[in-house]
Design an enzyme around this catalytic site. Structure first.
Site, PDB file in Angstrom:
ATOM      1  CB  SER A 226      -0.865   0.026   1.260  1.00  0.00           C
ATOM      2  OG  SER A 226      -0.076   0.418   2.377  1.00  0.00           O
ATOM      3  CG  ASP A 227       1.575   5.871  -1.296  1.00  0.00           C
ATOM      4  OD1 ASP A 227       2.584   5.880  -0.556  1.00  0.00           O
ATOM      5  OD2 ASP A 227       1.372   6.746  -2.150  1.00  0.00           O
ATOM      6  CD1 TRP A 228       5.469   5.211   4.686  1.00  0.00           C
ATOM      7  CD2 TRP A 228       5.145   3.893   2.908  1.00  0.00           C
ATOM      8  NE1 TRP A 228       6.482   4.262   4.656  1.00  0.00           N
ATOM      9  CE2 TRP A 228       6.297   3.450   3.589  1.00  0.00           C
ATOM     10  CE3 TRP A 228       4.749   3.190   1.783  1.00  0.00           C
ATOM     11  CZ2 TRP A 228       7.046   2.354   3.167  1.00  0.00           C
ATOM     12  CZ3 TRP A 228       5.489   2.098   1.350  1.00  0.00           C
ATOM     13  CH2 TRP A 228       6.619   1.704   2.041  1.00  0.00           C
ATOM     14  N   GLY A 229       0.246   4.761   4.545  1.00  0.00           N
ATOM     15  CA  GLY A 229      -0.976   5.218   5.211  1.00  0.00           C
ATOM     16  C   GLY A 229      -2.187   5.134   4.299  1.00  0.00           C
ATOM     17  N   GLY A 230      -2.027   4.494   3.154  1.00  0.00           N
ATOM     18  CA  GLY A 230      -3.106   4.486   2.157  1.00  0.00           C
ATOM     19  C   GLY A 230      -4.053   3.322   2.283  1.00  0.00           C
TER      20      GLY A 230
END
Ligand code: BGC
Length: 800
Positions: A226-230
């Site tokens: 996942s993208d960071w915090g996504g």
């Protein structure tokens, strides 16, 4: 020996699906599973050893800063990208990084997207081929590459809380094809999903994107991160085909996965499949072995070569360039002393060295008359600086004026508000040119800019963001040591308003509707005949090249290139196709290219093969790639508007259904005129309806708390906005604040190493919506429950 996920307990397998810290995956020491290290980024390794952040704020270890993707794309040379990738891979190993988070290859839908400097092109074939080169290079060193952000991610505003609404054909042909090429040609071992939703579903939870298309159609068998915090729902992500939630959502995420299996919402096989994808990376992580030494000298030289191949000569009247030895030069512009060489955000790294034009000019045979700052970087007008520049220019043979976009203009987290260079710079340029018409402009900008100021320059050299060795590369171009061969990977419209998405980019609400359909970049300008400042593929050289003798058969095109000058050089030969005309769509599309080196006077026969992408289109009715039967036109030449060679080829295929007239503007490309009814016909479904007011939810961005019922929530936004304005007034973006404002409330549970869980976020949402007591109760109870549960989970995982 790495265990088979089936031998792990369910909790252990689930725990592998989320990270342990900002940059580390989770280890299972009792099972012999070691963690691995992920780091940005696309044009240099950003290895943070101290406190980590995903915004390029805290310091990182020195590493070579190569030119950014927007720059490298102008080389049109995937082999060069591969060499750069190998150097990145080596540096990653030297710095203990196993998974490099790049390349970024989102399609440049608008010139104003704040992250365009990190992306390659408006064209999927060029983007895909360049990214594939980089990935091959990175992975040749045993480091996993991570093409990102999959998919349809085109704006920074509301970047974590935006729904990209796009028709299936456009999505496939434009936004996904670049990823398809990189997956098929370079087999990346990892891939990063985007923050946004695509047609109503989070990219990280899209079964259509991650399983049906990426894994089943293209054969990707690696790890999706996942993208960071996504990430949103951990079980939904695992079910859709996403393997690893980053950075560190905490153990509650693993418990959610376990609970989903126990309730039958997710199968144990799905969890095992995702865990196996993570384990495969852990098993081969190079950081578990010896580390090579960082070759900073050789890599600095390579960074220079990449920049030299990527610089674009946009104008050269009266053969103003190259400058002869001994030319008396005035160097003007703040960027000559403080270069703009990379962008801000997660890709920002600490270079091993940094050249400046002002210092590097001393190593050339040019005679430096003097330096003048010329303008303030933050755009403040200053007549004194301007006067000083004018008088210096008047005393020199040639004025070299360095202009560009400042740090605030191009940054992750922030879209540009216009396409112009700062007025303080262009006004100064006009006055300098009046004092000395022999003026050369050097532009540093990671994205397209309006070019009305070009009339004041005899020559224009666009360096884009050319990395730590960009200054010597630029000087080698200016003096003719290098014959420029870069070609634009994006269109330069005359005015921003001419751009097809100008009226609706960036979307300010929850839906980013891709109203323009497939008419992105040159596909729009060529189909509608809209004049541009510089066409896609354009660039000059000190040499000239002739095109002749095109022969086309079913396999590919052959033609002759002749260097008709006295100078050795390189030509970027571009091949475009025009379909028979039964199917609506862009009139012409890039389907092949070759960068060909030619000595003075040399001729070469060049072959550009066709492939699976050349003649295909996505048929929405058939839900399949099809080829339109008939007579296709193949055109070859220097750029999309200068294609001297043309031939026809008969292609076998099917006859598409006649287009429905309901598509209206989409049939002609005049998409700025498209009505909602026509858009509905394109989408094949009703347009999305924005949620009407009401209470805020976990997926609303913090910025929407400006309308919250709670005074406290409104004050938080006010304070953040004030702080943002203060920092921006000083000429810098505040990435932290930008991130927070665009961040959905749920991300609190994803980026706090487990201190906050989903239940607590719901408590916070209650508070925001004015239900103070209930919210405080839920948050406090949630905190205690989560703390206790974490202790038990930790115990269970350590086998105690
Ligand atoms: C960016 C990614 C980056 C990640 C880690 C995110 O904010 O969108 O491109 O790789 O942070 O730094």
């Amino acid at each position: 020996m790495t265990p088979d996920p089936r031998d792990l307990t369910l909790l252990e397998a689930a725990a592998l699906l989320s990270g342990a810290s900002e940059w580390d995956s989770r280890a299972l020491p009792s099972r012999g599973v070691r963690s691995f290290v992920l780091s940005d980024g696309p044009h240099g390794v950003r290895r943070q050893l101290g406190s980590g952040d995903h915004l390029g704020i805290a310091a990182s270890e020195p590493a070579t800063c190569f030119p950014t993707a927007a720059t490298v794309a102008n080389s049109w040379d995937p082999d060069l990208a591969e060499e750069m990738g190998a150097a990145l891979g080596q540096e990653a190993r030297a710095l203990g990084v196993d998974v490099l988070l790049g390349p970024g290859l989102n399609i440049k839908r608008s010139p104003l997207c704040g992250r365009n400097f990190e992306y390659y092109s408006e064209d999927p074939l060029l983007s895909g081929r360049m990214a594939a080169g980089l990935v091959r290079g990175i992975q040749s060193q045993g480091v996993a590459a991570t093409p990102k952000h999959f998919a349809v991610n085109s704006q920074e505003l509301r970047r974590m809380a935006s729904d990209s609404v796009v028709d299936e054909r456009t999505m496939r042909e434009l936004y996904l094809t670049a990823f398809e090429i990189v997956v098929r040609e370079a087999a990346p071992r990892a891939l990063m999903s985007a923050y946004n939703k695509v047609n109503g579903v989070y990219a990280n939870e899209s079964h259509h994107l991650l399983t049906e298309i990426l894994r089943q159609e293209w054969g990707f068998d690696g790890m999706v991160v996942s993208d960071w915090g996504g990430s949103n729902s951990a079980p939904a992500a695992a079910a859709a085909g996403s393997s690893l939630e980053m950075p560190a959502p905490g153990l509650h995420s693993a418990r959610e996965v376990v609970a989903a299996v126990e309730s039958g919402q997710l199968s144990r096989e799905q969890v095992d499949a995702r865990a196996a994808e993570v384990l495969a990376v852990a098993q081969t992580a190079p950081s578990h072995g010896d580390r090579p030494v960082l070759e900073d000298r050789a890599h600095h030289d390579l960074a220079r070569r990449v920049a030299e191949e990527s610089i674009v000569l946009l104008r050269n009247e009266d053969a103003m360039l190259p400058l002869k030895p001994g030319t008396r030069v005035a160097l003007i512009g703040d960027m000559a002393r403080t270069p703009r060489y990379q962008g801000a955000g997660s890709s920002q790294i600490s270079p091993t060295r940094l050249e400046t034009l002002l210092e590097a000019v001393g190593e050339t045979e040019l005679e430096l008359v003097g330096y003048a700052q010329g303008y303030h970087r933050d755009g403040r007008l200053d007549p004194d600086l301007c006067r000083e520049a004018v008088s210096l220019a008047a005393s020199a043979e040639v004025a070299v004026v360095c202009l560009g976009l400042d740090e605030l203009c191009e940054s992750e987290g922030l879209d540009r508000s216009h396409m112009r260079l700062p007025e303080a710079q262009t006004r100064m340029l006009a006055e300098v040119a009046r004092a000395n018409p022999r003026t050369v402009v050097v532009v540093s900008a990671g994205s397209a800019v309006e070019t009305q100021w070009e009339v004041h320059a005899r020559a224009v050299v666009h360096t884009y963001l050319s990395g730590q060795a960009g200054a010597s590369a630029t000087l080698r171009v200016l003096t003719g040591a290098v014959n420029p061969s870069g070609r634009l990977a994006e269109t330069y419209p005359v005015r921003y308003e001419d751009h097809p998405v100008a009226a609706w980019f960036p979307a300010t609400g929850e839906h980013a509707v891709y109203r323009e359909g497939p008419y992105v970049g040159y596909r729009y300008f060529t189909t509608t005949g809209t004049p541009v400042a510089h066409p896609f593929g354009f660039g000059l050289s000190y040499s000239t090249c002739d095109y002749s003798d095109l022969e086309v058969d079913e396999q590919g095109a052959r033609f002759t290139l002749t260097n008709t000058s006295q100078v050795d050089g390189a030509e970027v030969a571009q091949l475009y196709v025009r379909p028979p005309g039964g199917l609506w769509g862009p009139s012409i599309q890039l389907k092949g290219f070759a960068k060909v080196r030619l000595r003075a006077g040399q001729s070469r026969r060049v072959y550009v093969p066709f492939d699976r992408y050349t003649f295909r289109h996505y048929d929405v009715g058939e839900q399949a790639w099809c080829v339109e039967a008939g007579t296709w036109t193949v055109r070859v030449g220097r750029n999309v508007e200068d294609l001297p060679l043309q031939a026809q080829v008969e292609v076998e295929g099917t006859h598409p259904q006649p287009a429905t007239q309901e598509l209206g503007a989409y049939l002609t490309g005049e998409v700025t005129q498209a009505t909602d009814a026509q858009l509905r016909a394109l989408l094949g479904r009703p347009l999305p309806v924005a949620r009407a007011g009401g209470e805020l939810g976990v997926n609303d961005p913090l910025s929407s708390m400006a309308q919250a019922r709670s005074l406290l929530a409104r004050s938080v936004v006010r304070v953040l906005n004030r702080r943002r304005a203060r920092v921006e007034a000083a000429g810098r973006p505040d990435l932290n604040i930008l991130f927070l404002l665009n961040m959905p409330l749920r991300a609190m549970a994803k980026m706090t190493s487990g201190r906050v869980d989903q239940a607590m976020v719901e408590g916070v949402v209650d508070i925001v919506n004015g239900h103070l007591l209930r919210g405080v109760r839920r948050t406090t109870m949630g905190y205690l429950r989560n703390w206790r549960a974490d202790r038990a989970t930790r115990r269970e995982l350590s086998g105690r």
